[in-house]
Structure formats: C-alpha cells, structure tokens
Enzyme design. Structure first.
Site, PDB file in Angstrom:
ATOM      1  N   ALA A 114       4.104   3.834   1.042  1.00  0.00           N
ATOM      2  CA  ALA A 114       4.814   4.263   2.255  1.00  0.00           C
ATOM      3  C   ALA A 114       5.902   3.244   2.564  1.00  0.00           C
ATOM      4  O   ALA A 114       6.009   2.722   3.669  1.00  0.00           O
ATOM      5  CB  ALA A 114       3.854   4.441   3.430  1.00  0.00           C
TER       6      ALA A 114
ATOM      7  N   MET B  42       0.832  -1.199   0.000  1.00  0.00           N
ATOM      8  CA  MET B  42       0.000   0.000   0.000  1.00  0.00           C
ATOM      9  C   MET B  42       0.870   1.252   0.000  1.00  0.00           C
ATOM     10  O   MET B  42       0.407   2.349   0.339  1.00  0.00           O
ATOM     11  CB  MET B  42      -0.955   0.006   1.191  1.00  0.00           C
TER      12      MET B  42
ATOM     13  N   GLU C 138      12.153  -0.268   5.001  1.00  0.00           N
ATOM     14  CA  GLU C 138      13.145  -1.325   4.852  1.00  0.00           C
ATOM     15  C   GLU C 138      12.509  -2.711   4.806  1.00  0.00           C
ATOM     16  O   GLU C 138      13.032  -3.616   4.143  1.00  0.00           O
ATOM     17  CB  GLU C 138      14.159  -1.250   5.994  1.00  0.00           C
TER      18      GLU C 138
ATOM     19  N   HIS D  51       9.706  -3.456   3.280  1.00  0.00           N
ATOM     20  CA  HIS D  51       9.323  -3.637   1.880  1.00  0.00           C
ATOM     21  C   HIS D  51      10.546  -3.912   1.004  1.00  0.00           C
ATOM     22  O   HIS D  51      10.494  -4.729   0.080  1.00  0.00           O
ATOM     23  CB  HIS D  51       8.602  -2.391   1.360  1.00  0.00           C
TER      24      HIS D  51
END
Length: 285
Positions: free
Chosen positions: A40, A38, A43, A45
C-alpha cells in the site's frame, strides 16, 4: 531495467545473482539497500526508496503483510493490499528488486523461535499492542537474513520500531547499517500512512489533531509544558480516542523527567473512527 520480482527464497537468490550483488559496487556506495514495507505504498515509501538509492547501488523493497505483528481484532484481514500499484511505484523509483513472499514461505507451520523485544518492547506502543514489536523484530531479522542488505531504511514515523531495530542490530551484531528517514506529511500536517485510506472525510479532518498537538507541544520549553499543551490540543477534538501521548527518551522509550536534556520524542497514538494512527516529533531540550 525492469523490477525483478522474487516470491520465495530461490527466486530471491536468483535475483541477487541477476543483479550481480556480491560484486563491486560504485565508489562510496553499498551494494544493496532494503526498504521493508507492508505494501500500500505512498509518497512516504517513495522517500525511503530514494534515500536507499543514495546509499546503495541497488534498492530492494520487501512487500509482506506480516501476520505476527497484528494482534487479535486488529486490521490484518483488511489491511490494504495493492500489489500491482505497488510494483508501478517501485519501478518509477528505480527499485531493482521486490521481494514479496507468501506467509507460508516466511514462517514454518510449527514455528517456535522468534525475537523478543525485551522490556523496551513492552512500553508505549508495546503496552497497547502486546507482542507487536516481537513480531516486527522477528520479520525484520528474517528479511535481513534472506535479502542480505548492507543498508536498511526505515521511516521515523514508526519511531519505537526504528529504535528497536537499531537495538536489535547492535545487540545481535548484525552487519547492517540502519538509516532513519524523516516523516513525510501532507500539506496540512497529517503524517502519511497506508491506513489513512480508511479515514472518512470527517475522520481525516479530526485526525489533524494529532499533528497539531505534536507541533504545539514541540513549541514548549519544558517536559511538563510540552505534555500539558499537547494534551490540551487533543482534548479539543472529542472524536479522537487517545491511547497515549508520551514524551520519551529516544534510546529507551522511557518517559523523560523535568530535568531531561538533549533529544526527546513526543509520540501519540489514537483512534479516529475505526482507524488507529500514530505520529511523533523529535524535540531538543
């Protein structure tokens, strides 16, 4: 190579063609791995993107704040949207393609059909956020159908979500390999989350009670002791309002009994200030 950004179905199809997806992949690798997000990005991700790159020739990241998985009064309108920064993260991690659709491109105005999470989606997180897991599964199935990945990578921090997606893939015979990635934490133990940016310095300090409770519980030997010790740690931080602390079977998310052997997930959800956080650890019994 620059990241290709696709905003709708036509651009997504063109991106697949431009990347040559559908042709031969490298030996031992799939053609395309998807990391649904989603936005934003942090680290955690980044770690998903790196793991996806180990499994596939190309990595796609979807960025879509899915309205179906937010209930009334939740933080859909204020959920952080940092698209330009997110593209820089994707480029730095070697992502080939970003799919960033608008809500009107994802859902018909008279949408009627979705995915039901069933009884497993009504417990633990689903009991506190009715319909949340239905919304998660619906958007994930749509992303699978649109992006058509061979592999999809999800973080273990959302353990029930990961379990439900694996169940959906199995129940609906989807030709996708689902890979779970370990939770990434700050040096002090706080699990990385896009919502951490909501925390004031005082709230962030209080939020450490979640990981402290999980690690303390994980050091015990029986389900009863695990629950007792973890709850005692949470009780020491009065500014943490606990929704649940559960010890569950990772396949069903039903509470485990004293005789349980094998893996179990100790999961917690709590509000710290105005921010709701979740976390979990896997324990071998």
């Amino acid at each position: 190579m620059d990241v290709i950004v696709a905003g709708d179905r036509a651009e997504l199809a063109e991106a697949r063609r431009a990347l040559g997806i559908g042709g031969p992949a490298s030996p031992g690798k799939a053609a395309l791995a998807l990391v649904p997000t989603m936005g934003a990005l942090h680290e955690g991700h980044r770690s998903l993107m790196r793991l996806a790159g180990e499994h596939a020739e190309h990595v796609a990241v979807s960025i879509f704040v899915n309205p179906l998985q937010f209930g009334p009064g939740e933080d859909f309108s204020r959920y952080p949207r940092t698209f330009d920064d997110d593209l820089e993260v994707c480029a730095a991690e070697g992502v080939s393609m970003v799919f960033a659709p608008a809500a009107e491109d994802m859902y018909l105005p008279d949408r009627q059909v979705g995915v039901s999470a069933g009884k497993m989606g009504a417990v633990v997180e689903g009991a506190f956020r009715p319909g949340h897991l239905d919304g998660v599964l619906t958007v994930v199935l749509k992303l699978f159908n649109l992006v058509r990945p061979d592999v999809a990578v999800f973080g273990q921090k959302d353990a029930q979500q990961l379990a439900m997606i694996r169940r959906m893939v199995a129940d609906l015979d989807l030709p996708i390999s689902v890979v779970g990635a370990p939770t990434i934490r700050e040096a002090d133990g706080l699990a990385l989350s896009s919502r951490n940016r909501y925390l004031s310095p005082q709230d962030r300090q209080a939020a450490l009670a979640l990981s402290r409770a999980l690690f303390a519980g994980a050091g015990q030997r029986t389900p009863g002791e695990i629950r007792r010790v973890a709850r005692a740690v949470l009780a020491e931080e009065p500014s943490v309002a606990v929704d649940y602390l559960v010890l569950v079977d990772p396949a069903t998310f039903a509470e485990v009994g004293e005789g349980h052997t094998g893996e179990a997930i100790l999961a917690v959800a709590a509000r710290v200030g105005s921010t709701r956080l979740i976390d979990n650890v896997t324990i071998g019994l």
